[in-house]
Design a protein around this motif. Structure first.
Motif, PDB file in Angstrom:
ATOM      1  N   THR A 278      -1.865 -10.244   4.045  1.00  0.00           N
ATOM      2  CA  THR A 278      -0.461  -9.909   4.280  1.00  0.00           C
ATOM      3  C   THR A 278      -0.336  -8.439   4.666  1.00  0.00           C
ATOM      4  O   THR A 278      -0.989  -7.579   4.069  1.00  0.00           O
ATOM      5  CB  THR A 278       0.376 -10.164   3.012  1.00  0.00           C
ATOM      6  OG1 THR A 278       0.222 -11.524   2.609  1.00  0.00           O
ATOM      7  CG2 THR A 278       1.853  -9.884   3.264  1.00  0.00           C
ATOM      8  N   ILE A 279       0.498  -8.171   5.657  1.00  0.00           N
ATOM      9  CA  ILE A 279       0.866  -6.797   6.005  1.00  0.00           C
ATOM     10  C   ILE A 279       2.330  -6.634   5.606  1.00  0.00           C
ATOM     11  O   ILE A 279       3.223  -7.193   6.242  1.00  0.00           O
ATOM     12  CB  ILE A 279       0.677  -6.529   7.511  1.00  0.00           C
ATOM     13  CG1 ILE A 279      -0.776  -6.788   7.932  1.00  0.00           C
ATOM     14  CG2 ILE A 279       1.076  -5.094   7.847  1.00  0.00           C
ATOM     15  CD1 ILE A 279      -1.007  -6.724   9.435  1.00  0.00           C
ATOM     16  N   LEU A 280       2.552  -5.935   4.504  1.00  0.00           N
ATOM     17  CA  LEU A 280       3.896  -5.773   3.950  1.00  0.00           C
ATOM     18  C   LEU A 280       4.441  -4.421   4.383  1.00  0.00           C
ATOM     19  O   LEU A 280       3.853  -3.383   4.095  1.00  0.00           O
ATOM     20  CB  LEU A 280       3.851  -5.871   2.424  1.00  0.00           C
ATOM     21  CG  LEU A 280       5.190  -5.852   1.692  1.00  0.00           C
ATOM     22  CD1 LEU A 280       6.000  -7.111   2.006  1.00  0.00           C
ATOM     23  CD2 LEU A 280       4.972  -5.735   0.179  1.00  0.00           C
ATOM     24  N   CYS A 281       5.582  -4.442   5.089  1.00  0.00           N
ATOM     25  CA  CYS A 281       6.159  -3.215   5.650  1.00  0.00           C
ATOM     26  C   CYS A 281       7.433  -2.858   4.897  1.00  0.00           C
ATOM     27  O   CYS A 281       8.339  -3.679   4.769  1.00  0.00           O
ATOM     28  CB  CYS A 281       6.459  -3.405   7.124  1.00  0.00           C
ATOM     29  SG  CYS A 281       4.995  -3.827   8.104  1.00  0.00           S
ATOM     30  N   MET A 282       7.474  -1.627   4.394  1.00  0.00           N
ATOM     31  CA  MET A 282       8.619  -1.155   3.615  1.00  0.00           C
ATOM     32  C   MET A 282       9.166   0.126   4.224  1.00  0.00           C
ATOM     33  O   MET A 282       8.653   0.618   5.226  1.00  0.00           O
ATOM     34  CB  MET A 282       8.201  -0.965   2.160  1.00  0.00           C
ATOM     35  CG  MET A 282       7.637  -2.233   1.535  1.00  0.00           C
ATOM     36  SD  MET A 282       7.239  -2.078  -0.212  1.00  0.00           S
ATOM     37  CE  MET A 282       8.893  -1.940  -0.887  1.00  0.00           C
TER      38      MET A 282
ATOM     39  N   SER B 112      -0.559   3.002   4.157  1.00  0.00           N
ATOM     40  CA  SER B 112      -0.415   4.074   5.144  1.00  0.00           C
ATOM     41  C   SER B 112       1.069   4.278   5.418  1.00  0.00           C
ATOM     42  O   SER B 112       1.876   3.355   5.272  1.00  0.00           O
ATOM     43  CB  SER B 112      -1.165   3.742   6.438  1.00  0.00           C
ATOM     44  OG  SER B 112      -0.748   2.493   6.955  1.00  0.00           O
ATOM     45  N   LEU B 113       1.433   5.482   5.814  1.00  0.00           N
ATOM     46  CA  LEU B 113       2.812   5.834   6.106  1.00  0.00           C
ATOM     47  C   LEU B 113       2.990   6.049   7.605  1.00  0.00           C
ATOM     48  O   LEU B 113       2.042   6.409   8.305  1.00  0.00           O
ATOM     49  CB  LEU B 113       3.214   7.106   5.353  1.00  0.00           C
ATOM     50  CG  LEU B 113       2.956   7.124   3.841  1.00  0.00           C
ATOM     51  CD1 LEU B 113       3.475   8.424   3.233  1.00  0.00           C
ATOM     52  CD2 LEU B 113       3.579   5.920   3.148  1.00  0.00           C
ATOM     53  N   THR B 114       4.190   5.810   8.086  1.00  0.00           N
ATOM     54  CA  THR B 114       4.523   6.048   9.487  1.00  0.00           C
ATOM     55  C   THR B 114       5.849   6.783   9.552  1.00  0.00           C
ATOM     56  O   THR B 114       6.594   6.855   8.564  1.00  0.00           O
ATOM     57  CB  THR B 114       4.629   4.735  10.285  1.00  0.00           C
ATOM     58  OG1 THR B 114       5.689   3.925   9.720  1.00  0.00           O
ATOM     59  CG2 THR B 114       3.325   3.960  10.251  1.00  0.00           C
TER      60      THR B 114
ATOM     61  N   SER C 109       8.368   2.874  14.114  1.00  0.00           N
ATOM     62  CA  SER C 109       7.048   3.330  14.567  1.00  0.00           C
ATOM     63  C   SER C 109       5.950   2.428  14.020  1.00  0.00           C
ATOM     64  O   SER C 109       4.994   2.096  14.728  1.00  0.00           O
ATOM     65  CB  SER C 109       6.804   4.767  14.113  1.00  0.00           C
ATOM     66  OG  SER C 109       7.715   5.649  14.702  1.00  0.00           O
ATOM     67  N   GLY C 110       6.092   2.031  12.755  1.00  0.00           N
ATOM     68  CA  GLY C 110       5.088   1.164  12.156  1.00  0.00           C
ATOM     69  C   GLY C 110       4.949  -0.154  12.879  1.00  0.00           C
ATOM     70  O   GLY C 110       3.831  -0.635  13.123  1.00  0.00           O
ATOM     71  N   PHE C 111       6.077  -0.762  13.254  1.00  0.00           N
ATOM     72  CA  PHE C 111       6.002  -2.040  13.962  1.00  0.00           C
ATOM     73  C   PHE C 111       5.486  -1.868  15.386  1.00  0.00           C
ATOM     74  O   PHE C 111       4.779  -2.741  15.896  1.00  0.00           O
ATOM     75  CB  PHE C 111       7.356  -2.747  13.937  1.00  0.00           C
ATOM     76  CG  PHE C 111       7.625  -3.434  12.634  1.00  0.00           C
ATOM     77  CD1 PHE C 111       6.978  -4.610  12.313  1.00  0.00           C
ATOM     78  CD2 PHE C 111       8.475  -2.871  11.699  1.00  0.00           C
ATOM     79  CE1 PHE C 111       7.180  -5.232  11.101  1.00  0.00           C
ATOM     80  CE2 PHE C 111       8.685  -3.478  10.477  1.00  0.00           C
ATOM     81  CZ  PHE C 111       8.034  -4.660  10.166  1.00  0.00           C
TER      82      PHE C 111
ATOM     83  N   GLY D 256       8.249   5.049   7.022  1.00  0.00           N
ATOM     84  CA  GLY D 256       7.852   3.656   6.879  1.00  0.00           C
ATOM     85  C   GLY D 256       6.584   3.568   6.049  1.00  0.00           C
ATOM     86  O   GLY D 256       5.781   4.515   6.007  1.00  0.00           O
ATOM     87  N   ILE D 257       6.403   2.447   5.378  1.00  0.00           N
ATOM     88  CA  ILE D 257       5.269   2.226   4.470  1.00  0.00           C
ATOM     89  C   ILE D 257       4.626   0.900   4.834  1.00  0.00           C
ATOM     90  O   ILE D 257       5.325  -0.120   4.919  1.00  0.00           O
ATOM     91  CB  ILE D 257       5.741   2.188   3.007  1.00  0.00           C
ATOM     92  CG1 ILE D 257       6.473   3.486   2.633  1.00  0.00           C
ATOM     93  CG2 ILE D 257       4.575   1.927   2.056  1.00  0.00           C
ATOM     94  CD1 ILE D 257       7.374   3.348   1.408  1.00  0.00           C
ATOM     95  N   VAL D 258       3.318   0.896   5.059  1.00  0.00           N
ATOM     96  CA  VAL D 258       2.609  -0.334   5.408  1.00  0.00           C
ATOM     97  C   VAL D 258       1.532  -0.578   4.362  1.00  0.00           C
ATOM     98  O   VAL D 258       0.670   0.275   4.125  1.00  0.00           O
ATOM     99  CB  VAL D 258       1.966  -0.242   6.808  1.00  0.00           C
ATOM    100  CG1 VAL D 258       1.261  -1.557   7.149  1.00  0.00           C
ATOM    101  CG2 VAL D 258       3.021   0.081   7.868  1.00  0.00           C
ATOM    102  N   ILE D 259       1.606  -1.763   3.720  1.00  0.00           N
ATOM    103  CA  ILE D 259       0.641  -2.155   2.688  1.00  0.00           C
ATOM    104  C   ILE D 259      -0.189  -3.294   3.273  1.00  0.00           C
ATOM    105  O   ILE D 259       0.341  -4.365   3.582  1.00  0.00           O
ATOM    106  CB  ILE D 259       1.365  -2.592   1.400  1.00  0.00           C
ATOM    107  CG1 ILE D 259       2.312  -1.478   0.935  1.00  0.00           C
ATOM    108  CG2 ILE D 259       0.364  -2.936   0.302  1.00  0.00           C
ATOM    109  CD1 ILE D 259       3.342  -1.940  -0.070  1.00  0.00           C
TER     110      ILE D 259
END
Length: 416
Positions: free
Chosen positions: A241-245, A101-103, A108-110, A258-261
């Motif tokens: 795992t929640i990987l945030c890029m 998902s994107l933020t 914002s994602g965090f 932001g990118i959340v995997i």
């Protein structure tokens, strides 16, 4: 005017707000030496690439389409699918578009993730995010709707040659019980440039799994992109795992992507939150990143342009600092990634908050270390002895800034 509890909480002047204000003020102030904020470097080869890619996308109609249409609340479908395929092909991860998902930016994602997991629970209990070591990213500190949602621990400090040191997770200290909602760590770490070793990541993953909580890894500077990481490490992800890029450190902070995997449940939750809070994430950044994947340029540029640029800049900054500040009490955290150096002035007779004010008065903007020790209950002298320095300025400005830092530190040691 009477604000709500939420309003009072987020109306306060925080460390991250000060950092961004300084960044904005510095950009408008002639002669300011910007060694503070996290703005990435304007790498000439990347600027040229973005210019060319934008022209190609304008000609093809992709650019106008991104500007003129909403995406869905999960984010641009074409980019999400292309990124999932890239990660699966490159690392063998079992990811699909249902895991991404994107933020509107990592911040914002965090905010979404921390408040999704921590704070007041349906049964009235209170849960926290465990930061395995602090210093950690300044932007986490005030992200909780509820107060007191972080707990962290002092790191082990390994003394290295050439007045360098490195932080490690002190696993003997870590305490995980029912009050912990998730473990979170950045890799590479903002502010220190520390990179958690593969062994540390595996131990944190086991701790998370054993306690049935997720492991959040902030990968804004890491592999596979933007690849501002100077150690040989294994990219890590699994369903716990929640990987945030992010696209920011490619050189695209203005697109706020932001990118959340994560697993499908987290992805669905973030998608729903996006819909309620912002309708949909922005489209321009994902459209450009999709273009880069389609051209085979995203990983190539990260490896061949971005990584060596920052590695050379960090090495040069270390040389300048060690030449300018000869006091044996001065140490630099081993630069293993990210775009900052973490400076430690042991036994400094003033706080780095006071040093920050003295430097600011001379036109040098850095970030005092106090802001980064989030979730610690005790008072630790080390937390008042460190600075974060951005090393992306041109050589002349960096030399001037470092010389002023050296002068003010020498005065502080001599006069207090």
């Amino acid at each position: 005017m009477q604000f709500s509890k939420f309003g009072e909480k987020f109306n306060q002047y925080s460390g991250i707000t000060q950092l961004m204000d300084d960044l904005n003020d510095g950009l408008r102030t002639p002669g300011a030496i910007m060694l503070g904020g996290g703005n990435p470097a304007a790498i000439p080869a990347m600027i040229d690439y973005f210019h060319q890619a934008s022209q190609e996308m304008l000609t093809s109609g992709e650019w106008i389409q991104a500007l003129a249409n909403y995406d869905g609340p999960q984010g641009k479908d074409a980019f999400v699918k292309a990124l999932a395929a890239l990660l699966k092909e490159t690392y063998g991860w079992e990811v699909s578009e249902k895991n991404i998902s994107l933020t509107n930016g990592s911040q914002s994602g965090f905010f979404y993730l921390f408040n999704l997991l921590a704070g007041t629970q349906p049964d009235g209990s209170h849960k926290k995010i465990l930061l395995p070591l602090a210093p950690e990213y300044i932007g986490y500190g005030d992200a909780g709707i509820d107060e007191d949602i972080f707990v962290s621990y002092h790191p082990e400090i390994e003394q290295l040659d050439n007045r360098m040191f490195k932080y490690h997770v002190d696993f003997e200290q870590l305490k995980i019980d029912d009050s912990i909602a998730a473990i979170c760590a950045s890799r590479p770490t903002n502010p220190t440039g520390n990179v958690l070793t593969d062994e540390e990541i595996i131990k944190l993953d086991k701790l998370a799994r054993d306690n049935h909580i997720p492991l959040i890894i902030d990968n804004a500077y890491g592999v596979p992109f933007p690849n501002i990481i100077f150690e040989e490490v294994t990219p890590f992800w699994n369903e716990n795992t929640i990987l945030c890029m992010s696209l920011s450190k490619l050189g695209l902070p203005g697109v706020r992507c932001g990118i959340v995997i994560a697993n499908e449940a987290i992805t669905e939750a973030l998608t729903n939150m996006n819909g309620i809070i912002s309708l949909a994430p922005g489209s321009v950044g994902p459209a450009l990143a999709h273009h880069m994947i389609e051209k085979g340029d995203l990983l190539r540029l990260s490896e061949e342009v971005i990584k060596p640029f920052y590695q050379q800049k960090s090495q040069r900054a270390v040389e300048l600092l060690q030449e300018a500040i000869t006091d044996p009490r001065f140490r630099i955290h081993k630069p293993e990634g990210a775009i900052f150096l973490w400076l430690w002035f042991d036994a400094l007779p003033i706080t780095t908050m006071e040093l920050y004010q003295r430097l600011k008065a001379r036109g040098v903007l850095i970030v005092p270390g106090e802001y980064f020790f989030i979730g610690q209950e005790d008072e630790w002298d080390h937390a008042h002895q460190c600075l974060r320095m951005n090393y992306v300025q041109d050589d002349e400005m960096m030399q001037k800034g470092i010389q002023i830092i050296a002068e003010e530190v020498q005065k502080a040691y001599q006069q207090g």
